[in-house]
Design an enzyme around this catalytic site. Structure first.
Site: not given
Ligand code: GDP
Length: 315
Positions: A14-17, A137, A165, A180, A203, A270
């Site tokens: 994985g990313l970390v390992g 989680y 983080t 992510h 998003w 969000d």
């Molecule tokens: P979190 O840190 O656990 O919230 O995980 P994420 O990395 O999935 O999301 C971080 C923030 O990025 C959130 O506010 C999401 O809505 C925003 N975000 C914007 N665009 C995207 C996308 O395409 N994928 C994901 N995963 N998050 C997105």
């Protein structure tokens, strides 16, 4: 830990390992053991105990986990709580039963309360409600931290817990449904550029702030802590700086060289408004991050271009 110590990296692909493996190798640790999930299913207690009995690792980096982004976490909460509880319980307990000298457990900053004061200190754990999008989680990860603490207290083990983080880098998951934000944005902007799409969807509102740590830096930090730190107190691992998703999107857009527009889809969640960790303890233990976000983004985009064929990206 010395050059001959037998070190098990759980989750080495994985990313970390994978970053931990590279870091250990550059530091001349040569006796590394690892298994793919097809060879060893960490959710199976009997298999895990057998592996520890056969291999007798002395040090364990617990980098195996079921991880995912905001939608994936909120859509499959049962998978996230079950798989993580099973994986970590089996590995931590086997490490105790087979006399592992030291184990490093990887938590996550989502274990801190949703409206935690910022930056988040280690002592804020369990002082407030969790963010609901990744609550299951987070509960599993909190159980892992508490399990290490309990084993140390009751059995005198040397199990340490670190809270990284948000991470990104080589071998990240670029699948749009599960990834992510950072790998998702790299892929979205790259594909939009290749297809000359006029609009890229990001998003949420773009207002939440996140802190991003490059995987190679994280690996360097955890190897450093394995070498130098013992105790049940958590240690945050971060860079000490965060960035709004909107700014992140603009930075990725520029690095990828996309010239279209960004559209914020506010029907998507969000999540936590901000997640910045306090890193005083880490600094006192003699470690600081080296890779600025811009450099890490460029390196990750280069890796993405070289390693992920169009075919892999069709999922
Ligand atoms: P979190 O840190 O656990 O919230 O995980 P994420 O990395 O999935 O999301 C971080 C923030 O990025 C959130 O506010 C999401 O809505 C925003 N975000 C914007 N665009 C995207 C996308 O395409 N994928 C994901 N995963 N998050 C997105």
């Amino acid at each position: 830990m010395n050059a001959e110590s037998k070190i098990y990296i759980a989750g080495h692909r994985g990313l970390v390992g994978s970053a931990i493996m590279r870091n250990l190798r550059t530091k001349k640790y040569g006796n590394l053991v690892y298994r793919t999930s097809a060879e060893l299913d960490l959710r199976k207690q009997v298999e895990v105990n057998q592996f520890f009995q056969d291999e007798k690792p002395e040090y364990v980096f617990m980098a195996a986990a079921k991880v995912g982004g905001i939608i994936s976490n909120s859509t499959y909460p049962a998978d996230f709580i079950r798989d993580n509880l099973m994986i970590q319980t089996n590995v931590i307990d086997a490490a105790f039963r087979h006399g592992v000298k030291k184990l490093l457990f990887m938590g996550s900053t989502c274990i801190y309360p949703k409206f935690s004061p910022q930056p988040m200190k280690e002592e804020y754990l369990l002082t407030g409600e969790l963010e609901e999008t990744n609550e299951h989680y987070a509960i599993a990860k909190i159980a892992g931290v508490k399990m290490c603490e309990a084993y140390n207290r009751q059995f005198g083990t040397n199990f340490i817990s670190v809270m990284p983080t948000n991470l990104y880098g080589i071998n990240d998951n670029f699948d749009l449904k599960n990834s992510h934000v950072l790998p998702a944005l790299i892929r979205k902007f790259h594909e939009a550029k290749m297809n000359s799409t006029p609009l890229v969807e990001v998003w949420g509102t773009g207002l939440p702030k996140r802190e991003f740590l490059y995987s190679e830096d994280l690996a360097d930090a955890v190897v450093h802590l394995m070498e130098t730190y013992s105790g049940s107190d958590l240690i945050n691992i971060g860079v000490g700086k965060d960035i709004a998703i909107k700014q992140l999107a603009e930075q990725v857009k520029e690095i990828v060289g996309y010239t279209g527009e960004i559209f914020f889809n506010t029907s998507k969640p969000d999540g936590a408004p901000r997640k910045l960790v306090e890193i005083t303890k880490l600094k006192e233990l003699g470690w600081e991050a080296k890779t600025p976000l811009e450099e890490g983004l460029k390196l990750t985009y280069e890796w993405f271009l070289q390693n992920l064929s169009e075919e892999n990206l069709k999922s």
